[in-house]
Design an enzyme around this catalytic site. Sequence first.
Site, PDB file in Angstrom:
ATOM      1  N   GLU A  79       0.821  -1.210   0.000  1.00 17.45           N
ATOM      2  CA  GLU A  79       0.000   0.000   0.000  1.00 17.45           C
ATOM      3  C   GLU A  79       0.857   1.263   0.000  1.00 17.45           C
ATOM      4  O   GLU A  79       0.520   2.257  -0.644  1.00 17.45           O
ATOM      5  CB  GLU A  79      -0.968  -0.010   1.186  1.00 17.45           C
ATOM      6  CG  GLU A  79      -2.098  -1.009   1.049  1.00 17.45           C
ATOM      7  CD  GLU A  79      -2.962  -0.769  -0.175  1.00 17.45           C
ATOM      8  OE1 GLU A  79      -3.070   0.393  -0.601  1.00 17.45           O
ATOM      9  OE2 GLU A  79      -3.528  -1.736  -0.699  1.00 17.45           O
ATOM     10  N   TYR A 162      -6.816   6.360   4.134  1.00 14.01           N
ATOM     11  CA  TYR A 162      -6.859   5.352   3.080  1.00 14.01           C
ATOM     12  C   TYR A 162      -6.027   4.120   3.442  1.00 14.01           C
ATOM     13  O   TYR A 162      -6.501   2.984   3.345  1.00 14.01           O
ATOM     14  CB  TYR A 162      -6.355   5.912   1.736  1.00 14.01           C
ATOM     15  CG  TYR A 162      -6.059   4.774   0.788  1.00 14.01           C
ATOM     16  CD1 TYR A 162      -7.092   4.116   0.128  1.00 14.01           C
ATOM     17  CD2 TYR A 162      -4.760   4.294   0.627  1.00 14.01           C
ATOM     18  CE1 TYR A 162      -6.850   3.026  -0.684  1.00 14.01           C
ATOM     19  CE2 TYR A 162      -4.497   3.202  -0.186  1.00 14.01           C
ATOM     20  CZ  TYR A 162      -5.554   2.570  -0.829  1.00 14.01           C
ATOM     21  OH  TYR A 162      -5.303   1.476  -1.611  1.00 14.01           O
ATOM     22  N   ASP A 180      -9.496   4.694  -3.057  1.00 16.14           N
ATOM     23  CA  ASP A 180      -8.366   5.199  -3.832  1.00 16.14           C
ATOM     24  C   ASP A 180      -8.909   5.829  -5.111  1.00 16.14           C
ATOM     25  O   ASP A 180     -10.127   5.899  -5.332  1.00 16.14           O
ATOM     26  CB  ASP A 180      -7.345   4.094  -4.107  1.00 16.14           C
ATOM     27  CG  ASP A 180      -7.739   3.211  -5.292  1.00 16.14           C
ATOM     28  OD1 ASP A 180      -8.943   3.098  -5.590  1.00 16.14           O
ATOM     29  OD2 ASP A 180      -6.827   2.622  -5.904  1.00 16.14           O
ATOM     30  N   CYS A 235     -12.480   0.339 -15.905  1.00 18.17           N
ATOM     31  CA  CYS A 235     -13.011   1.707 -15.833  1.00 18.17           C
ATOM     32  C   CYS A 235     -11.865   2.685 -15.612  1.00 18.17           C
ATOM     33  O   CYS A 235     -11.793   3.392 -14.613  1.00 18.17           O
ATOM     34  CB  CYS A 235     -14.041   1.799 -14.702  1.00 18.17           C
ATOM     35  SG  CYS A 235     -15.058   3.291 -14.750  1.00 18.17           S
ATOM     36  N   CYS A 242     -16.053  -0.189 -21.572  1.00 22.50           N
ATOM     37  CA  CYS A 242     -17.407  -0.484 -21.103  1.00 22.50           C
ATOM     38  C   CYS A 242     -17.896  -1.849 -21.571  1.00 22.50           C
ATOM     39  O   CYS A 242     -18.706  -2.484 -20.897  1.00 22.50           O
ATOM     40  CB  CYS A 242     -18.371   0.611 -21.557  1.00 22.50           C
ATOM     41  SG  CYS A 242     -17.997   2.249 -20.869  1.00 22.50           S
ATOM     42  N   CYS A 245     -17.143  -4.301 -18.923  1.00 20.16           N
ATOM     43  CA  CYS A 245     -17.536  -3.951 -17.558  1.00 20.16           C
ATOM     44  C   CYS A 245     -18.750  -4.759 -17.109  1.00 20.16           C
ATOM     45  O   CYS A 245     -19.762  -4.800 -17.807  1.00 20.16           O
ATOM     46  CB  CYS A 245     -17.845  -2.455 -17.476  1.00 20.16           C
ATOM     47  SG  CYS A 245     -18.353  -1.925 -15.820  1.00 20.16           S
ATOM     48  N   CYS A 251     -24.597   1.472 -15.240  1.00 17.96           N
ATOM     49  CA  CYS A 251     -23.719   2.627 -15.021  1.00 17.96           C
ATOM     50  C   CYS A 251     -24.443   3.929 -15.364  1.00 17.96           C
ATOM     51  O   CYS A 251     -24.848   4.152 -16.516  1.00 17.96           O
ATOM     52  CB  CYS A 251     -22.464   2.482 -15.871  1.00 17.96           C
ATOM     53  SG  CYS A 251     -21.367   3.921 -15.801  1.00 17.96           S
TER      54      CYS A 251
END
Length: 334
Positions: A79, A162, A180, A235, A242, A245, A251
């Site tokens: 991270e 975060y 994020d 995305c 798309c 997705c 969406c």
Amino acid sequence: MTAPITKSPALSEAETGAAAEAGAEGAVRAAARVGAQPDADTSAGEHLHAPVIDWFDEHARDLPWRRPDAGPWGVMVSEFMLQQTPVSRVLPVYEQWLARWPRPADLAQEAPGEAVRAWGRLGYPRRALRLHGAAVAITERHGGDVPTDHAQLLALPGIGEYTAAAVASFAYGQRHAVLDTNVRRVFARAVTGVQYPPNATTAAERKLARALLPADEPTASRWAAASMELGALVCTAKNESCHRCPIAAQCAWRLAGKPEHDGPPRRGQTYAGTDRQVRGKLLAVLREAHAPVPQAALDRVWHEPVQRARALDGLVADGLVEPLPGGLYRLPLT
């Protein structure tokens, strides 16, 4: 290996037109509901959870920090390294780091300058100092084990909201909103109906993320990872796919016809000729040297003396470089 990505059927123009009004209005109602009940209403995202998690189960990248043997420390290291840095650059440094310092106590025993040296060219090297500071605190306060409690994680030096949420979620399977850039973009498009999220995380985004969390911890943890991966692989910021997705049919941004971003200009990142580049060149000399470096050696890395001096002063102020008598410099020992 990443599993092959199959295409989801694209909506026809007729289907898109018929669904647009209802979909967009539904997204607005969901967002309004989220704002009113940020912690209680988990139904807002139920129609998104299963398809995104199912997609993740099939297409998630095999990354070392996702493997069971990574442990909480491996998750925390990843991270820190992944902040503003792509996976491809992180992978080799991550592997070397964990081989050298498999536990926080191993890193805590080293001088902070060694963390800066091992950070290599990942960029934003203050992250190395912060990770070293977190390792020292974990060793001193928690017996060398990354704490499980979110508040204790947040209290570690160098860890913000975060990172604390990400470690608690990805390492310990807890229920936290992990926001994020990738997740924020997915939520902005799928629920809010805009192309990009604001430049900085807002209170409204946090409320939305909390409302979209599944109720049970295992599913919430999986959702956090899945929505992040969706933003990283499908995305994306510039070339959204798309047709691949799993929630394209739901969406809000797509159903509204993908309206162009009309908010504040998105911040671009430049590097060439900036103080960041000069700082990187100065640090490269010090990383490669295992003895103090004279000023003359640093002067050779950049032609413009004022900018070079400013960059060096900044490195000293940030604790990344330690000045010594006689015009010598080294990575920090304390």
